[in-house]
Design an enzyme around this catalytic site. Structure first.
Site, PDB file in Angstrom:
ATOM      1  N   ASP A 186       0.877  -1.162   0.000  1.00 28.97           N
ATOM      2  CA  ASP A 186       0.000   0.000   0.000  1.00 28.97           C
ATOM      3  C   ASP A 186       0.922   1.222   0.000  1.00 28.97           C
ATOM      4  O   ASP A 186       2.120   1.130   0.297  1.00 28.97           O
ATOM      5  CB  ASP A 186      -0.939  -0.013   1.214  1.00 28.97           C
ATOM      6  CG  ASP A 186      -2.121   0.955   1.016  1.00 28.97           C
ATOM      7  OD1 ASP A 186      -2.076   1.760   0.051  1.00 28.97           O
ATOM      8  OD2 ASP A 186      -3.069   0.920   1.810  1.00 28.97           O
TER       9      ASP A 186
HETATM   10  C1  BGC Z   1      -4.917   3.442   0.207  1.00 31.26           C
HETATM   11  C2  BGC Z   1      -5.018   2.406  -0.892  1.00 31.26           C
HETATM   12  C3  BGC Z   1      -4.884   3.075  -2.233  1.00 31.26           C
HETATM   13  C4  BGC Z   1      -3.574   3.829  -2.282  1.00 31.26           C
HETATM   14  C5  BGC Z   1      -3.310   4.531  -3.601  1.00 31.26           C
HETATM   15  C6  BGC Z   1      -3.699   4.341   0.054  1.00 31.26           C
HETATM   16  O1  BGC Z   1      -3.776   5.431   0.916  1.00 31.26           O
HETATM   17  O2  BGC Z   1      -4.881   2.793   1.455  1.00 31.26           O
HETATM   18  O3  BGC Z   1      -6.227   1.714  -0.802  1.00 31.26           O
HETATM   19  O4  BGC Z   1      -4.980   2.140  -3.262  1.00 31.26           O
HETATM   20  O5  BGC Z   1      -3.571   4.814  -1.251  1.00 31.26           O
HETATM   21  O6  BGC Z   1      -4.140   5.623  -3.754  1.00 31.26           O
END
Ligand code: BGC
Length: 788
Positions: free
Chosen positions: A274
């Site tokens: 993530d």
């Molecule tokens: C989130 C993810 C997301 C990623 C990219 C993170 O803050 O937890 O679910 O895919 O950002 O935007």
């Protein structure tokens, strides 16, 4: 990636390419391409190309160089080896890219589909697959390679800020719906990323929290849905979660990623972090977390240093590089797909409207819905009637072209909204929104829910006038949440004083005039309903239905669609009734400084560290008793049970229900008949009660479900609910194996977990060990667990 590293790899690459003809990706065998890569190039590939405006040191993705503006990230390209960058973008409710671009008059809107919770509430895998097809088409046609979704974490606690993105408190429905979504999106030849693997069940200190949990609860509840999605639908990528599990970050967790995901489940795809997740890049590489996203300078430096001093093996690096290259080989960008930037947004809006109608849940209906033909004049109360919420905030949001409010939906359907009330609300909302404008300098503001106008108290004489002049009253209650923040009890899980007063006042005035009141819940997660649900005549749980929300609600109110959604989670009487309530940070005050990591301990020295319970660590003491597994087993009253939802018609379940043994499993047959006056669909749920002789077992567990076709009045359908034998196994943590206990089992076929219509028994004569597993992910500290 540092500028130095990029430069180094560029110079090295240039030198090599001047001397030899480098093997090209897709033309030469993959191993040859990897052999031809410099260490710097390999490291470059392992970390993403940065995130415009966030990581600050992006080398490939500058604001202007981003291949698809607004996409969450991309991989580095290595042109001399024919390796292009590929683009990844959020997220679960539709593609999230910028809708406008600098020096470009065109627009790039995407469809805001219903949130994950609503889609799961359809209990219709075919429908979800079709939504996935449409969503994936936008991914393809806007030049994106991988969609960062679906999200299928278990809704462990009603207050998790991201529950709207997730599917259920139950792993079977989560896994089945996720698999359907993956199949649909990937049928376009683009990828998905199932997230957040695993046990990402709270947003508070999400980048540091340690989930302390038994291996049984992990395997039976929190990993099970991911396992199903991996095995049934083979997602191109898996995104690891921010949190730790029994002490180790998911992205650094060899046991999770290599022993279980790849070893036990046979996953062959790519794993990515993530965004900014984890702390130790070499450990991430070793664990099998192939790609570090969005990619920051010091990660590359750390991997390079570890490779050079030998603490990270070249085999680990090469293995991850290979998996990333395999992903790139699959991508539309590598295949040279000429995307149009013109997906059929009109067709997708229709899919949104129809699919949303199947996921709305009718919670109560005392002779109110569908509205009779005589009902023409409507009084719409509640600020949310005018500011209808299409979805949550953060990466789960979508830049859509429009959002149909309830007011617009009702008007489109031919209802006359009382204009005095419309004027009152619209002026009030305008003034409040002006006061609460987000600070444009706050870069986190775009991720946070905006402050919504508080509910108004409506003057008594105006109410009386409304009750006289209109045929029915609607009250919409709204809630919005998103990543970084968990929800709170006051004014969020619970109704605010003004909301309660509004319901009371509207109900008493309308009822005195002999008229009905309908409450519409435009929410993304569970709220308290027990204290007020007796007041209105009907309650429609509309969830957050995407950009066509107002039209969809009108379709249901008019009776153009008969609701058939059912709850995929429990609505408890009180928040504290939830088994995980004491082990959840419901009273923690969020500090925006901690949004990108840190947490409350960030500024404390090692020695002074005092771990904050439910913030730095969370004990999963409820163990396997999540959601209805708890309420049923411990006989606690609920407001609305798991699996519940009404229809405009009635269904009877035939007494001829039976179970037969087939192909190493069980098939339950039951005939369902529409005995009411209108056509409708019914979700049929199969729960199994196990003997529970040597193992603690929940009272019952969902093991299969199916939805009927649209049954005409009087029409029947025989439903087959299939349970593969291995699905009856429980995880025995003493011997690290999945085991089916011998004894008498009961299959309970019902319309909800609280409304079982038919039961059939079967016997399993001998114990079966279904699978031996690794002895991994064990808790490091003792946690007390509730047992039945
Ligand atoms: C989130 C993810 C997301 C990623 C990219 C993170 O803050 O937890 O679910 O895919 O950002 O935007």
């Amino acid at each position: 990636m540092t500028k130095k590293l990029v430069l180094l790899s560029f110079v090295a690459g240039l030198f090599i390419s001047c001397n030899t003809k480098a093997p090209q990706l897709g033309k030469a065998p993959l191993d040859e391409v990897i052999k031809a890569m410099t260490l710097e190039e390999k490291v470059q590939l392992l970390i993403g190309g940065g995130m415009p405006g966030f990581s600050g040191d992006s080398t490939v993705v500058g604001e202007t160089r981003s291949l698809v503006p607004g996409a969450a990230g991309m991989t580095h390209s290595i042109p001399r080896l024919g390796i292009p960058s590929i683009v990844v973008a959020d997220g679960p409710a539709g593609l999230r890219i910028s809708s406008t671009r600098e020096n470009d008059s065109l627009t790039y809107y995407c469809t805001a589909f219903p949130v994950g919770t609503l889609l799961a509430s359809t209990w219709n895998t075919e429908l979800v697959e079709n939504v996935g097809k449409a969503m994936g088409n936008e991914v393809l046609e806007y030049g994106v390679d991988v969609l960062l979704g679906p999200a299928l974490n278990i809704q462990r606690n009603q207050l998790c800020g991201r529950n709207f993105e997730y599917y259920s408190e139950d792993p079977l429905i989560s896994g089945k719906i996720a698999a359907a979504m993956v199949r649909g999106v990937q049928s376009n030849g683009v990828g998905t990323s199932i997230k957040h693997f695993a046990a990402n069940n709270q947003e508070t200190n999400r980048m540091g929290n340690d989930v302390r949990i038994s291996t049984r609860a992990l395997r039976e509840i929190y990993l099970r849905g991911f396992e199903r999605a991996v095995k049934e639908a083979n997602p191109w990528t898996v995104m690891t979660s921010y949190n730790r599990i029994n002490g180790t970050y998911s992205s650094e967790n060899y046991e999770l990623l290599t022993d279980i995901l790849r070893g036990e489940w046979g996953y062959k795809g790519t794993v990515m972090t993530d965004w900014f997740g984890g702390k130790n890049p070499p450990a991430q590489v070793h664990a099998g977390n192939d790609l570090l996203m969005p990619g920051i300078a010091k990660q590359g430096d750390a991997i390079l240093a570890a490779a050079k001093d030998g603490s990270l093996s070249m085999d680990d690096i090469d293995q991850n590089v290979k998996r990333i290259l395999n992903l790139i080989l699959e991508s539309p960008r590598f295949k040279g797909y000429k995307y149009s930037n013109h997906p059929d947004l009109k067709a997708h809006a229709d899919i949104t409207r129809q699919s949303a109608a199947e996921g709305m849940v009718l919670l109560k209906n005392i002779k109110t819905l569908p509205l009779s033909e005589q009902v023409k004049k409507v009084a719409a109360f509640g600020v949310t009637s005018y500011e209808f919420i299409s979805g949550g905030t953060g990466s789960g949001d979508v830049n859509k072209a429009y959002n149909v409010s309830l007011k617009d939906g009702l008007t489109n359907a031919g209802y006359q909204l009382n204009s005095d009330l419309v004027g009152l609300y619209e002026n009030y909302i305008k003034a409040e929104n002006e006061k609460n404008k987000p600070d444009p300098k706050n870069r986190l503001a775009m991720f946070m829910p905006k402050v919504r106008p508080a509910e108004m108290i409506i003057d008594k004489s105006l109410l009386q006038k409304m009750a006289k002049e209109t045929d029915v009253a609607l009250i919409t209650l709204g809630r919005i949440s998103g990543e970084f923040l968990d929800r709170k009890i006051p004014n969020d899980f619970e109704l605010s004083d003004n909301e309660l007063k509004l319901i009371q006042a509207v109900c008493s005035t309308y009822h005195a005039a002999g008229k009905k009141v309908l409450v519409i819940l435009n929410i993304g997660g569970v709220i308290e309903t027990a204290s007020w649900k007796d007041l209105p005549d009907a309650i429609l749980l509309a969830w957050q239905a995407g950009q066509e929300g107002g039209n969809t609600v009108a379709d249901i109110l008019k009776g153009a669609v008969n609701p058939s959604g059912k709850l995929t989670m429990t609505f408890p009487v009180k928040y504290m009734d939830v088994a995980s309530s004491t082990n959840f940070p419901f009273d923690y005050q969020f500090n925006p400084q901690n949004a990108f990591g840190g947490g409350p301990l960030a500024n404390q020295t090692e020695e002074k560290k005092e771990l904050v319970r439910n913030v730095d660590y969370t004990n999963y003491e409820e163990d396997i008793y999540v959601g209805y597994r708890y309420f049923d087993s411990f006989k606690k009253n609920v407001s609305f049970p798991f699996g519940y939802g009404l229809s405009y018609t009635q269904f009877t379940y035939g007494k001829d229900a039976f179970v037969s043994t087939v192909n190493n499993g069980y098939t339950f047959n039951c005939t369902v008949k529409n005995t009411g006056n209108v056509a409708g669909k019914e979700v049929v749920e199969l729960y199994v009660s196990a003997p529970g002789k040597s193992m603690n077992k929940p009272a019952k567990e969902l093991k299969a479900f199916a939805k009927t076709k649209l049954l005409q009045p009087g029409e029947s359908q025989t439903m087959q609910l299939i349970v593969p034998q291995e699905d009856l196994a429980s995880y025995d943590e003493k011997d690290n194996q999945w085991v089916i206990e011998p004894g008498n089992y009961t299959g309970q076929i019902g319309s909800s977990s609280g409304d079982i219509r038919q039961s059939v028994s079967f016997n399993i004569p001998t114990e079966t060990v279904v699978e031996k597993t690794h002895n991994v992910l064990n808790p490091k500290v003792e946690i007390s667990k509730i047992v039945k």
